[in-house]
Design a protein around this motif. Structure first.
Motif, short mmCIF file in Angstrom:
data_model
loop_
_atom_site.label_atom_id
_atom_site.label_comp_id
_atom_site.label_asym_id
_atom_site.label_seq_id
_atom_site.Cartn_x
_atom_site.Cartn_y
_atom_site.Cartn_z
N GLY A 109 0.82 -1.20 0.00
CA GLY A 109 0.00 0.00 0.00
C GLY A 109 0.86 1.25 0.00
N ILE A 110 0.20 2.40 0.02
CA ILE A 110 0.90 3.68 0.04
C ILE A 110 0.50 4.45 1.28
CG2 ILE A 110 1.32 5.84 -1.18
CD1 ILE A 110 0.44 4.47 -3.76
N GLN A 111 1.48 4.80 2.10
CA GLN A 111 1.21 5.60 3.29
C GLN A 111 1.20 7.07 2.89
OE1 GLN A 111 4.46 3.90 5.54
NE2 GLN A 111 3.10 2.53 6.66
N MET A 112 0.13 7.76 3.31
CA MET A 112 -0.13 9.12 2.87
C MET A 112 0.00 10.10 4.05
SD MET A 112 -1.03 7.99 -0.17
CE MET A 112 -1.65 9.45 -1.00
N PHE A 113 -0.09 11.39 3.72
CA PHE A 113 -0.10 12.43 4.75
C PHE A 113 -1.52 12.95 5.02
CE2 PHE A 113 4.40 12.79 3.49
CZ PHE A 113 4.99 12.76 4.75
N CYS A 114 -2.53 12.31 4.43
CA CYS A 114 -3.90 12.67 4.75
C CYS A 114 -4.80 11.47 4.49
CB CYS A 114 -4.37 13.88 3.95
SG CYS A 114 -4.40 13.67 2.17
N ASN A 115 -6.02 11.53 4.95
CA ASN A 115 -6.94 10.40 4.87
C ASN A 115 -7.61 10.33 3.50
OD1 ASN A 115 -6.35 9.99 7.54
ND2 ASN A 115 -8.29 10.79 8.32
N ILE A 116 -7.73 9.12 2.99
CA ILE A 116 -8.55 8.83 1.82
C ILE A 116 -9.58 7.80 2.27
CG2 ILE A 116 -8.59 7.76 -0.49
CD1 ILE A 116 -5.78 8.90 -0.93
N GLN A 117 -10.84 7.99 1.88
CA GLN A 117 -11.91 7.12 2.32
C GLN A 117 -12.17 6.02 1.30
OE1 GLN A 117 -13.17 7.59 5.40
NE2 GLN A 117 -11.78 9.36 5.54
N GLU A 118 -12.49 4.83 1.80
CA GLU A 118 -12.89 3.75 0.90
C GLU A 118 -14.08 4.19 0.07
OE1 GLU A 118 -13.48 0.03 2.86
OE2 GLU A 118 -11.42 -0.09 3.59
#
Length: 397
Positions: A284-293
């Motif tokens: 997966g890719i760790q991000m700096f903000c939330n992405i929702q399913e």
């Protein structure tokens, strides 16, 4: 309403604040509020102590910034402190900070900070014209949602997440009373001048998109049922002709982030960006903000030249937010640290572009690990690789 800025690279906080206090005091005698941005090498406790000596009746919030900051006087890098101060006898200002501990209810903590800031302004029960938000990374979406719920409407917000020089957790926040490495700080503005705002990125969607089918916190695990990094890597190769290095994802993805459509104006979509940081063990890719399913994620593209020029254009957009806009008294801006690192050799040009767009009015701009702002469509969001700007105007309310 009068605004002044000052910066210092003096080695000791006492010397730096003394120099800053002297310059600020030449323009305004009794600041209502000060915003302070400093690098991780600074002694934040000493900064707090010295500011209390020189400005005992001024509300202060401070936030660490990545490798420097910008003001109307230009870019200042390395071991540095920059200060923005406002004096407004006909307005009202307040601030508050809370230190977060493990297990704290983030939303409730945000509501408490907002309430305390408004109470300190002497305007309880009124809606502020602007909120400046600084928080340590990880809680931004929850904080914004709490502010929306507490106020009942979207209020213009300009904010940035505390940063350090190398994403190593050496960030901090401060106010008149404390310094913390985990917390939430807010300042509320009831200014006598009118406020305009803008929140942009300048990147464009270039065709590839997928649905976020599995998400774990801030890790985007799957896109269209496939490991997210595999999908992203294919998009990156198609766009550049090069394979992306998993160990260099943060730097290589600066010009190729992911975006989610937030709204549209005149039929043109605009996006909140997410900056890929690292590859997770499961691909997966760790991000700096939330992405929702269930959200659709778009592959975005930008250029180095755009990152240099865009800050000035965002300020221009804020200045054009109301066609009756007069020349600004001053302003605030937030510029993504990821963008700053990518254009580090051109930061004097970035600052010069902003100064021209600000009509040489005093402004300050830290480099942050996440940006918060209000789009012209009214949406408040937290994103990455974004630029947020607020201007104060001579035409009074």
């Amino acid at each position: 309403m009068r605004i002044a800025t000052s910066s210092s690279t003096a080695p000791k906080a006492s010397e730096a604040i003394q120099d800053i206090a002297r310059e600020i005091s030449e323009k305004i005698s009794s600041p209502s509020l000060m915003l302070v941005y400093y690098t991780e090498t600074q002694d934040a406790e000493a900064i707090k102590r010295e500011l209390n000596v020189h400005f005992p009746n001024t509300y202060v919030i401070g936030c660490s910034s990545c490798q420097g900051s910008m003001t109307d006087k230009g870019y200042v890098g390395g071991h540095s402190i920059s200060v923005w101060a406002v004096e407004d006898a006909d307005g009202a200002y307040g601030s508050a900070l809370c230190e977060l501990k493990e297990g704290d209810d983030i939303a409730e903590s945000a509501r408490i900070v907002l309430s305390r800031a408004i109470d300190s302004s002497g305007r309880p029960g009124e809606l502020p014209a602007l909120i400046t938000l600084h928080a340590t990374p990880g809680y931004e979406e929850t904080i914004l949602q709490a502010i929306r719920e507490e106020l009942g409407v979207n209020i213009p917000i300009i904010g940035g997440s505390a940063a350090d020089d190398g994403v190593s957790g050496k960030w901090s926040l401060m106010d008149n009373a404390r310094v913390t490495s985990e917390g939430i700080a807010m300042a509320v503005f009831f200014p006598s001048a009118r406020v305009s705002y803008s929140f942009h990125n300048g990147y464009a969607a270039i065709g590839s998109s997928a649905v976020a089918t599995k998400v774990d916190g801030r890790t985007l695990v799957e896109l269209d049922g496939k490991p997210a990094f595999d999908v992203y890597g294919k998009w990156y190769f198609n766009a550049t002709g090069n394979a992306i290095d998993p160990d260099g994802l943060f730097a290589q993805s600066t010009l190729f982030p992911l975006g989610r459509q937030t709204g549209e104006i005149h039929g043109m979509p605009y996006y909140t960006l997410s900056h890929p940081a690292t590859v997770s063990p499961e691909g997966g890719i760790q991000m700096f903000c939330n992405i929702q399913e269930g959200e659709t994620v778009h592959f975005m593209s930008g250029t180095t030249e755009m990152l240099v020029s865009r800050a000035g254009r965002v300020v221009d957009s804020a200045n054009d937010h109301d066609k009756n806009t007069c020349d600004p008294i001053g302003g605030l801006a937030i510029y993504c640290a990821g963008c700053m690192l990518h254009v580090s050799d051109s930061l004097h040009s970035v600052a010069a572009n902003m100064r021209l767009s600000m009509h040489h009015a005093p402004f300050i701009c830290p480099f942050t690990f996440g940006e918060q702002g209000q789009f012209l469509g009214g949406e408040i969001a937290h994103g990455n690789l974004m630029i947020s700007a607020v201007l104060f105007h001579k035409d009074e309310l």
